[in-house]
Scaffold this active site. Structure first.
Site, PDB file in Angstrom:
ATOM      1  N   TYR B 133       0.837  -1.189   0.000  1.00 63.82           N
ATOM      2  CA  TYR B 133       0.000   0.000   0.000  1.00 63.82           C
ATOM      3  C   TYR B 133       0.879   1.249   0.000  1.00 63.82           C
ATOM      4  O   TYR B 133       1.799   1.379   0.811  1.00 63.82           O
ATOM      5  CB  TYR B 133      -0.913   0.025   1.232  1.00 63.82           C
ATOM      6  CG  TYR B 133      -1.961   1.106   1.113  1.00 63.82           C
ATOM      7  CD1 TYR B 133      -3.185   0.841   0.503  1.00 63.82           C
ATOM      8  CD2 TYR B 133      -1.706   2.395   1.548  1.00 63.82           C
ATOM      9  CE1 TYR B 133      -4.134   1.833   0.346  1.00 63.82           C
ATOM     10  CE2 TYR B 133      -2.651   3.407   1.387  1.00 63.82           C
ATOM     11  CZ  TYR B 133      -3.859   3.122   0.788  1.00 63.82           C
ATOM     12  OH  TYR B 133      -4.789   4.113   0.615  1.00 63.82           O
ATOM     13  N   GLN B 194     -10.944  -0.008   0.724  1.00 71.00           N
ATOM     14  CA  GLN B 194     -11.366  -0.796  -0.447  1.00 71.00           C
ATOM     15  C   GLN B 194     -10.168  -1.489  -1.116  1.00 71.00           C
ATOM     16  O   GLN B 194     -10.295  -2.612  -1.615  1.00 71.00           O
ATOM     17  CB  GLN B 194     -12.177   0.058  -1.447  1.00 71.00           C
ATOM     18  CG  GLN B 194     -11.486   1.298  -2.022  1.00 71.00           C
ATOM     19  CD  GLN B 194     -11.583   2.518  -1.110  1.00 71.00           C
ATOM     20  OE1 GLN B 194     -11.847   2.415   0.091  1.00 71.00           O
ATOM     21  NE2 GLN B 194     -11.335   3.692  -1.682  1.00 71.00           N
ATOM     22  N   ASN B 217      -3.480   5.688   6.134  1.00 75.99           N
ATOM     23  CA  ASN B 217      -4.216   6.489   7.124  1.00 75.99           C
ATOM     24  C   ASN B 217      -5.021   5.579   8.064  1.00 75.99           C
ATOM     25  O   ASN B 217      -4.875   4.360   8.039  1.00 75.99           O
ATOM     26  CB  ASN B 217      -5.115   7.508   6.412  1.00 75.99           C
ATOM     27  CG  ASN B 217      -6.198   6.831   5.560  1.00 75.99           C
ATOM     28  OD1 ASN B 217      -6.491   5.639   5.742  1.00 75.99           O
ATOM     29  ND2 ASN B 217      -6.778   7.574   4.651  1.00 75.99           N
ATOM     30  N   SER B 240       6.019   8.537  15.001  1.00 77.66           N
ATOM     31  CA  SER B 240       7.454   8.321  14.845  1.00 77.66           C
ATOM     32  C   SER B 240       8.225   8.985  15.990  1.00 77.66           C
ATOM     33  O   SER B 240       7.791   9.994  16.532  1.00 77.66           O
ATOM     34  CB  SER B 240       7.880   8.923  13.505  1.00 77.66           C
ATOM     35  OG  SER B 240       9.123   8.431  13.105  1.00 77.66           O
ATOM     36  N   GLN B 262      12.639  14.730  13.008  1.00 77.13           N
ATOM     37  CA  GLN B 262      11.599  13.827  13.455  1.00 77.13           C
ATOM     38  C   GLN B 262      10.295  14.581  13.644  1.00 77.13           C
ATOM     39  O   GLN B 262       9.231  14.151  13.190  1.00 77.13           O
ATOM     40  CB  GLN B 262      12.009  13.159  14.774  1.00 77.13           C
ATOM     41  CG  GLN B 262      11.257  11.898  15.062  1.00 77.13           C
ATOM     42  CD  GLN B 262      11.407  10.918  13.917  1.00 77.13           C
ATOM     43  OE1 GLN B 262      12.415  10.870  13.249  1.00 77.13           O
ATOM     44  NE2 GLN B 262      10.375  10.169  13.665  1.00 77.13           N
ATOM     45  N   ASP B 364      17.123   7.373   6.846  1.00 82.41           N
ATOM     46  CA  ASP B 364      15.761   7.393   6.295  1.00 82.41           C
ATOM     47  C   ASP B 364      15.762   7.181   4.788  1.00 82.41           C
ATOM     48  O   ASP B 364      14.826   6.621   4.235  1.00 82.41           O
ATOM     49  CB  ASP B 364      15.096   8.754   6.570  1.00 82.41           C
ATOM     50  CG  ASP B 364      14.624   8.877   7.998  1.00 82.41           C
ATOM     51  OD1 ASP B 364      14.553   7.837   8.669  1.00 82.41           O
ATOM     52  OD2 ASP B 364      14.335  10.006   8.436  1.00 82.41           O
ATOM     53  N   GLU B 418       0.358 -37.812  27.637  1.00 79.82           N
ATOM     54  CA  GLU B 418      -0.592 -36.735  27.361  1.00 79.82           C
ATOM     55  C   GLU B 418      -1.985 -37.277  27.031  1.00 79.82           C
ATOM     56  O   GLU B 418      -2.889 -36.508  26.706  1.00 79.82           O
ATOM     57  CB  GLU B 418      -0.070 -35.864  26.211  1.00 79.82           C
ATOM     58  CG  GLU B 418       1.206 -35.114  26.584  1.00 79.82           C
ATOM     59  CD  GLU B 418       1.672 -34.132  25.503  1.00 79.82           C
ATOM     60  OE1 GLU B 418       1.079 -34.119  24.404  1.00 79.82           O
ATOM     61  OE2 GLU B 418       2.615 -33.378  25.779  1.00 79.82           O
ATOM     62  N   HIS B 423      -1.796 -40.747  18.566  1.00 73.86           N
ATOM     63  CA  HIS B 423      -0.412 -40.315  18.329  1.00 73.86           C
ATOM     64  C   HIS B 423       0.546 -41.466  18.648  1.00 73.86           C
ATOM     65  O   HIS B 423       1.488 -41.730  17.903  1.00 73.86           O
ATOM     66  CB  HIS B 423      -0.061 -39.114  19.220  1.00 73.86           C
ATOM     67  CG  HIS B 423      -0.605 -37.802  18.729  1.00 73.86           C
ATOM     68  ND1 HIS B 423      -1.939 -37.488  18.742  1.00 73.86           N
ATOM     69  CD2 HIS B 423       0.021 -36.710  18.217  1.00 73.86           C
ATOM     70  CE1 HIS B 423      -2.111 -36.260  18.272  1.00 73.86           C
ATOM     71  NE2 HIS B 423      -0.936 -35.764  17.938  1.00 73.86           N
TER      72      HIS B 423
END
Lengths: 434, 434
Positions: B133, B194, B217, B240, B262, B364, B418, B423
Site C-alpha cells: 500500500y 477498499q 491512514n 514516529s 523527526q 531514512d 498426554e 499419536h
C-alpha cells in the site's frame, strides 16, 4: 460405518465443495470479549489484589499473598524425580533433540564496512522477558512446554516466566518436570485472561514482559489479541490440520492412524487424505472402521472425521501438490516412495513429513522441529515457532566523514522531493562539516 | 521562544513524569471502524463492482471498467524519465544501497542428516503474492516505495502489487519512478479500505495476496487489522520517535535539526534529547529558537516539539542508555565521540545511528537499512522491516527406518503421558514395521 466426506478432483465444482469443507465457524463470542476486557482493566489498575481475587475465584483456590502464586524451583525438581523413569528419559531425549534442531535457527549480528569507512550492520539480541502460557489441569501438555521454552532459551532469553493455572490446586507434574528440563526461570500459578494481563502490564510482584507465547482457551486468546502492541504475541492458532498425500504404497492402517492422530485433538481438527488410487482410499476407510472402536478418544474422532475429514481422489501426485498449496496445511505428510521428487512442488506448509516412516506424531514430540505451526492457511505467510521469534534486530549505521558527504547529497535530493526540509538540512550540515 | 518539556533524571518522580510525556492518545474511532467494516464486506461480496463504486466516490474519479484501475508499465517508465535527473539518480543510488544491505538478511534452506539417516531441516521460500500500500496524493513518499518493495524483491516475491489511490486522478510521478526502479509487478490505482479488501479477498480482476505491507491512514490501518489472519500484515505504526544521546560535542545546531527532522513528520512525532551537559542542552534550545523561523514546516514543528519534545539532563551516558532502554525508541542517535563504547549497553532500538556524522535522515533515505521501524516501545520485541518479513519457513522431517524405531519409543512415551493414544499408535506402527 463412519461416513467421511469424499471428493473427486475432476468434479466440476470440486474447489467450491472443498472450500466449503475447509471453512469453519469462528464467530467471536461477545460475552467472552467483555469478560476479558474487564479482567484486563482490573489487573491493570489494581495489580496483585485483583490478580489474587480472580485466581481464587476462577481456579477455586484460597491464596492470601501474591508470593503464594509462585512455585519454587525445588518443587519442579521434585516433580522431575517423581515421574516415571521412562517419561523422564523421553522428555530429556526429546528436549535434547529440539535444542539441537533449534540451534540451527540462531542468527548472529553482522556488519560490513564500505570503502569510505561507513559501517552498516544488524545487531541481534534476545528478547528480554518472555511469558509462556501453559494451559492447566489434567489436559496439560508437557511437549508444549518443550516446544515453546526451548527456542526461547536457545535465543538467549534471560527471563522466561511460565504461567499456568492450578484449578482446585492441581498442577500436572509432567509440566513441572518439562519446565525443570527447559530451565525456565519462574513458574507462576495464574491462568486465564488474568495471567495475560499480569504479564502484559506487570503488577507489584510480576514483571511486565516483552512477549507472551503459548496456547490457551478462548479467554486467553482474546486477552492476547487485546494486549498485542503493548507486548508481542505469537500467532493465535486455529483448529489443527493434517493433509496427507499418499501414493497408496504405505500400509492403509498407518494412514488411518495418522488421520486419527490429528482428529483426536478436538472436534474441529481436520484430517485430509489426497490419493490418486481409489482402491487405496477404500482400504483406508476400511481401516478406519476397523480401528475406530479400539480408540479411547473415539467420540472426538467420530465427530471430527465425519464433520471435517475429507478423502480426495486426485488425478496424480502433481495435482495433489497443487491442491495442497491451495490449502496450505499446518501438517503435510508426503507418504510416498520418493517424497523428494515432489517436494519442490510444495509451496506452503507449516511442517513437511517425508516418507512413510515419518508419522506426524514423531514431529509432534521429538524429531526436533517445532510443533507450534501456522494453521488455517496462514502457512502462506507465516512460519513455525522458532528461535527467530525470540530474537530481535536493530539496524546499525555508522557513517564516516566522507560517507556523510556522499550519502548526504542523495538524502538532500530525496528529502526535498518529499517536502521534508529538516531532513534535508540535517544531512546538509554533515556535508558542510563543522 | 518555544517551550519544550525539560526533565532532570535525578528528580524523584522522574520516571512518572517521563511516562506521562511518552504516552499519547490513541483512542480508536468507532465510526471509522464501522465504515471500514461495511467497505470490507461490500468488496468481499460484490468484488470489482463495489471496488469501482468506492474508488469513484472516494477519489472523485470516473472509472467504468476495472481494467482502468491499472497503470501500465509504460507509464511508470515514462514517469522515471520525466523526473529531474538528480532525483532519478538519487533514487537509483539509494535503491542500490538498500538492495545491497538487504541481501545480507536473506536466509537459505538448510538441513542435516543424522547417523541413522534421518534428515531434518528448514525450507525457506518467498511469500507468493504481496500487496504494497502506498498513500496517494501530494504527500506520497517514494522512499517508502523503495523501503517496502526492495526487501520483498530481494526475498524473491514473484508477484508484488502496489495499490495507491489517485485522488482527483493525481498520481505522484516520483512514486511511479520508484516503483519502476524496484521492478514491482503491477500498480493499481485503488486506495483506502477498499484497496485492502480487494487485496485480502481478491476480486474478479485482483488476485488475493498472501501479505499486505505499507503505511496508510486510519482507514487503511483499521482495514489491515481486520483482514489480519486472512492475510499477513506488517506492524501498524504509531507516531514516529527519535531519541538522541549526545555528549555535548556535536554542534548544537546539528542536534536541533535532527530533533526537527523527526518532529516535522506530524504533530504526534516525538523528539527526545538525553545529555549529561546542562549547558549543551541550553545551546540546543537556543539553536532551536534560532532555526525554527526558517523552517517551512514550522507550524507542525512547534506543535510536536512543545507537546511531545523532551530534553532530559542525565547523570552520565550510562544512565542515558538505561533511560533509552526503557523508552525502546524507533530511532536512536548516539551522537558521541566514541559511540561504540556504549553500544553494548543498548538493549532495545529500531535503528541505531552512531557518531555525529550519522544523522537519522541519512538512514531514512539511503544508508541502506530499512526505515520501516518498530514504534511505541515495540522495539522490545520487534524488528525493522526486512527480507525475513517476505520469507517463510517450512520444517522438513524425513525419518529413516532405524530413526523411526528410536524416535517412535520417545513419542509413544510422551503421547501416552498426554493421553493421545492415536499419536502413540501411529508411532508404534513405524516401530513394528510393515
Amino acid at each position: 460405518m463412519i461416513k467421511i466426506n469424499h471428493l473427486n478432483s475432476c468434479e466440476e465444482d470440486f474447489y467450491v465443495k472443498l472450500s466449503k469443507l475447509l471453512s469453519f465457524n469462528s464467530t467471536e463470542d461477545k460475552s467472552i470479549e467483555q469478560t476479558v476486557e474487564s479482567i484486563l482493566s482490573d489487573i491493570k489498575v489494581q495489580g496483585d489484589e485483583a490478580l489474587i481475587k480472580y485466581t481464587n475465584q476462577l481456579d477455586r483456590i484460597n491464596v492470601k499473598r501474591s508470593s503464594e502464586l509462585e512455585i519454587p524451583k525445588s518443587k519442579w525438581l521434585e516433580a522431575l524425580n517423581s515421574i516415571p523413569e521412562n517419561q523422564k528419559k523421553s522428555l530429556e531425549l526429546s528436549a535434547a533433540r529440539i535444542r539441537k534442531y533449534h540451534e540451527y535457527q540462531k542468527i548472529d549480528t553482522w556488519q560490513y564496512t564500505e570503502d569510505d569507512g561507513t559501517t552498516l550492520g544488524q545487531k541481534i539480541s534476545a528478547i528480554d522477558k518472555v511469558g509462556l502460557y501453559v494451559p492447566g489441569g489434567k489436559a496439560a501438555y508437557p511437549s508444549s512446554v518443550l516446544m515453546n521454552a526451548i527456542p526461547a532459551k536457545v535465543a538467549g532469553v534471560p527471563e522466561l516466566i511460565i504461567t499456568s493455572p492450578t484449578p482446585d490446586g492441581y498442577m500436572n507434574p509432567l509440566v513441572l518436570a518439562a519446565a525443570a528440563i527447559c530451565e525456565v526461570d519462574r513458574i507462576l500459578t495464574i491462568g486465564g485472561a488474568q495471567a495475560i494481563a499480569a504479564l502484559a502490564y506487570g503488577t507489584e510482584t510480576i514483571p511486565q514482559v516483552d512477549k507472551i507465547v503459548g496456547p490457551g482457551n478462548a479467554y486467553v486468546a482474546s486477552a492476547k489479541k487485546k494486549v498485542f502492541g503493548t507486548v508481542g504475541i505469537d500467532m493465535i492458532a486455529g483448529p489443527s490440520e493434517i493433509l496427507i498425500i499418499c501414493d497408496g504404497k504405505t500400509p492403509a492402517e498407518w494412514i488411518a492412524m495418522d488421520l486419527f492422530s490429528q482428529a483426536e485433538h478436538d472436534e474441529l481438527a481436520q484430517s485430509i487424505l489426497l490419493c490418486p488410487d481409489a482402491s487405496f482410499i477404500k482400504q483406508v476407510k476400511i481401516a478406519i472402521d476397523k480401528l475406530l472402536p479400539e480408540m479411547p478418544r473415539q467420540e472426538i474422532l467420530k465427530k471430527s472425521l465425519s464433520n471435517r475429514g475429507i478423502m480426495i481422489h486426485v488425478k496424480d501426485l502433481e495435482e495433489a501438490c497443487d491442491i495442497s498449496n491451495r490449502i496450505a496445511p499446518e501438517h503435510l505428510e508426503i507418504s510416498i516412495e520418493d517424497p523428494n521428487k515432489i517436494l519442490k512442488l510444495i509451496k506452503h506448509a507449516g511442517a513437511i513429513f517425508l516418507g512413510k516412516f515419518t508419522s506426524e506424531s514423531l514431529g509432534d514430540y521429538c524429531a526436533g522441529p517445532n510443533h507450534v505451526l501456522p494453521t488455517s492457511r496462514t502457512a502462506r505467510f507465516s512460519s513455525p515457532l522458532g528461535v527467530y521469534d525470540f530474537q530481535k534486530r536493530s539496524s546499525l549505521i555508522n557513517v564516516s566523514r566522507t560517507g556523510a558527504i556522499k550519502l548526504g547529497k542523495i538524502a538532500v535530493d530525496l528529502a526535498l522531493g518529499e517536502g521534508l526540509q529538516a531532513h534535508a538540512a540535517s544531512a546538509q550540515y554533515r556535508i558542510n562539516g563543522e
